[in-house]
Design a protein around this motif. Structure first.
Motif, PDB file in Angstrom:
ATOM      1  N   LEU A 258      44.965   1.240  34.782  1.00  0.00           N
ATOM      2  CA  LEU A 258      44.409   0.603  34.296  1.00  0.00           C
ATOM      3  C   LEU A 258      42.699   0.963  34.100  1.00  0.00           C
ATOM      4  N   THR A 259      42.021   1.094  34.681  1.00  0.00           N
ATOM      5  CA  THR A 259      40.953   1.011  35.023  1.00  0.00           C
ATOM      6  C   THR A 259      40.218   2.690  34.357  1.00  0.00           C
ATOM      7  N   VAL A 260      41.460   3.693  34.384  1.00  0.00           N
ATOM      8  CA  VAL A 260      41.423   5.160  33.441  1.00  0.00           C
ATOM      9  C   VAL A 260      41.087   4.974  31.909  1.00  0.00           C
ATOM     10  N   ALA A 261      42.027   3.620  32.102  1.00  0.00           N
ATOM     11  CA  ALA A 261      42.168   3.514  29.979  1.00  0.00           C
ATOM     12  C   ALA A 261      40.668   2.545  29.537  1.00  0.00           C
ATOM     13  N   ALA A 262      40.880   1.938  30.305  1.00  0.00           N
ATOM     14  CA  ALA A 262      39.527   0.860  30.336  1.00  0.00           C
ATOM     15  C   ALA A 262      38.265   1.742  30.712  1.00  0.00           C
ATOM     16  N   ALA A 263      38.319   3.066  31.197  1.00  0.00           N
ATOM     17  CA  ALA A 263      36.906   3.538  31.389  1.00  0.00           C
ATOM     18  C   ALA A 263      37.010   4.996  30.224  1.00  0.00           C
ATOM     19  N   GLU A 264      38.560   4.787  29.388  1.00  0.00           N
ATOM     20  CA  GLU A 264      38.397   5.869  27.696  1.00  0.00           C
ATOM     21  C   GLU A 264      38.630   5.031  26.835  1.00  0.00           C
ATOM     22  N   PRO A 265      37.130   4.717  25.893  1.00  0.00           N
ATOM     23  CA  PRO A 265      37.616   3.603  25.037  1.00  0.00           C
ATOM     24  C   PRO A 265      37.822   4.563  24.141  1.00  0.00           C
ATOM     25  N   VAL A 266      38.050   5.601  23.708  1.00  0.00           N
ATOM     26  CA  VAL A 266      38.419   6.556  21.966  1.00  0.00           C
ATOM     27  C   VAL A 266      40.139   6.151  22.863  1.00  0.00           C
ATOM     28  N   GLY A 267      40.552   5.566  23.437  1.00  0.00           N
ATOM     29  CA  GLY A 267      41.695   5.116  23.203  1.00  0.00           C
ATOM     30  C   GLY A 267      42.717   6.498  23.308  1.00  0.00           C
ATOM     31  N   THR A 401      50.039   3.719  10.655  1.00  0.00           N
ATOM     32  CA  THR A 401      49.129   3.015  11.193  1.00  0.00           C
ATOM     33  C   THR A 401      47.599   4.048  11.929  1.00  0.00           C
ATOM     34  N   VAL A 402      46.606   4.415  11.409  1.00  0.00           N
ATOM     35  CA  VAL A 402      45.880   5.035  11.900  1.00  0.00           C
ATOM     36  C   VAL A 402      45.263   4.870  12.797  1.00  0.00           C
ATOM     37  N   ARG A 403      45.104   5.238  14.220  1.00  0.00           N
ATOM     38  CA  ARG A 403      43.849   5.049  14.992  1.00  0.00           C
ATOM     39  C   ARG A 403      43.362   5.339  15.684  1.00  0.00           C
ATOM     40  N   GLY A 404      42.054   5.345  15.199  1.00  0.00           N
ATOM     41  CA  GLY A 404      40.907   7.051  15.918  1.00  0.00           C
ATOM     42  C   GLY A 404      41.293   6.290  17.108  1.00  0.00           C
TER      43      GLY A 404
END
Length: 404
Positions: A258-267, A401-404
């Motif tokens: 989850l920390t990695v996910a939070a640190a990667e803002p593009v998703g 859904t187009v999520r950038g």
């Protein structure tokens, strides 16, 4: 239309706004209200109602406010395959803005190109931008440019912000108020899993002050049947405590993921899983990974959840996350983000990282579009120290859904 308790008027206005866009009378709207007031829930509800729309999403991130065009890239990332269909000058401007070409982007051409991308779709388009108060300045100006030019198009743009949204403040606005007493009681009753003493219920309602997120999250972390005495309940703080309590019950490997996910803002899911593999994080089908939704993009259930995860991590965990993301990110396609992650992962003076940041700042300069500066932490220093790299604490029939 009544799926969100106490939001009948706001939901009706947003649905009417959507219907206008279907009839080629598009527009833009800025929702604003305090953290936890329900802006993200209204955006999600609107997306559910937009079955015939192409949906494009972006979410501002506090630690990306100094990365020119980062939010615009997030919004348009899945549409970049259509760049070749734009006039050459516009396509080149966007490529420069997104670091895919060299030069100085013309802000007018960037705005025109963004509008052109939206209009390339055959169906109506819905742009949803959350946490707009954290958009980088260049993206905010480009999106404001587009927002003022879609009134005769099948395009609806909804921005949600806590407070000052910069260039977007001139858009028509929709204030999201706190829930009234009746709605607040109904939401709390729907949330509770056990009987609650009337005095405790009244105390929670009084302290929550009609903030939906506080009403939703407090019961998940408090032994309500025995709740007595004084307690501090500010809505964002209550929600963050709830999210942190969930984190504490998780295995270390899931918290690190989850920390990695939070640190990667593009998703980007591919970046997440490659970074996880690099860190030796192994998850099984039995592992619960709360607070995030995994699809074509990684999305936290609420912006405050992302903040809570990042804040709850230790300095070492954040450095490990950023270090792994720096190694799995493409240094050719996205050198600025690689430099930023490397800076976040630094624990002491590092001339190589400093040089990478300097090069990134030089690239960012022409792209700022009136922005305040380059990457976080690039303030003329040549030595990068722990915490000096700009860490913030936060840091057809169906819809496509187009999520950038």
């Amino acid at each position: 239309m009544d799926s969100l308790i106490g939001r009948r008027d706001e939901t009706a206005r947003l649905r009417a706004f959507l219907e206008q866009a279907r009839r080629s009378r598009g527009g833009a709207l800025l929702m604003h209200g305090e953290p936890g007031i329900g802006k993200s829930a209204l955006l999600a509800d609107l997306a559910d109602a937009a079955a015939d729309f192409v949906i494009m999403r972006a979410c501002g991130a506090e630690f990306e406010t100094e990365l020119p065009y980062s939010a615009l890239h997030q919004l348009c990332a899945a549409a970049l395959a259509q760049l070749d269909r734009l006039p050459p000058a516009q396509g080149k401007a966007l490529r420069i803005a997104f670091g895919m070409d060299v030069g100085t982007p013309d802000p007018f051409l960037v705005g025109a190109a963004t509008l052109g991308l939206l209009l390339e779709y055959d169906g109506p388009v819905l742009c949803l931008v959350d946490d707009a108060q954290w958009l980088d300045r260049a993206s905010a100006h480009a999106l404001a440019f587009v927002a003022r030019r879609v009134d005769a198009e099948r395009v609806a743009m909804i921005f949600a912000a806590r407070d000052d949204a910069g260039a977007l403040n001139l858009l028509p606005q929709l204030a999201i108020p706190r829930l009234g007493d009746t709605a607040a009681r109904a939401l709390l009753a729907r949330t509770l899993r056990a009987p609650l003493d009337d005095r405790v219920r009244d105390r929670i309602l009084a302290e929550a002050r009609g903030n939906p997120l506080a009403l939703l999250e407090l019961p998940t972390t408090t032994e309500l049947a025995g709740l007595t005495g004084d307690f501090d309940l500010l809505a964002p703080a209550a929600a963050e405590r709830s999210y942190r309590a969930r984190l504490e019950a998780l295995p270390d490997r899931v918290r690190l993921l989850l920390t990695v996910a939070a640190a990667e803002p593009v998703g980007d899911p591919s970046l997440l899983w490659r970074a996880a593999a690099l860190l030796g994080i192994e998850t099984t089908a039995d592992d619960e990974v709360p607070l995030v939704e995994v699809g074509t993009r990684i999305r936290f259930v609420h912006p405050l959840a992302r903040s809570a995860v990042y804040r709850a991590a230790t300095d070492r965990e954040r450095r490990r996350a950023h270090g792994a993301l720096a190694r799995v990110s493409d240094p050719v396609a996205d050198p600025d983000r690689v430099a930023w992650h490397r800076a976040q992962a630094s624990v002491g003076p590092d001339e190589e990282v400093a040089a990478a940041l300097a090069r990134s700042a030089a690239r960012a300069g022409p792209r700022r579009g009136g922005g305040r500066g380059g990457l976080p932490g690039t303030v003329g220093r040549t030595d990068i120290r722990s915490g000096a790299a700009g860490r913030t604490g936060a840091g057809g029939g169906r819809s496509q859904t187009v999520r950038g």
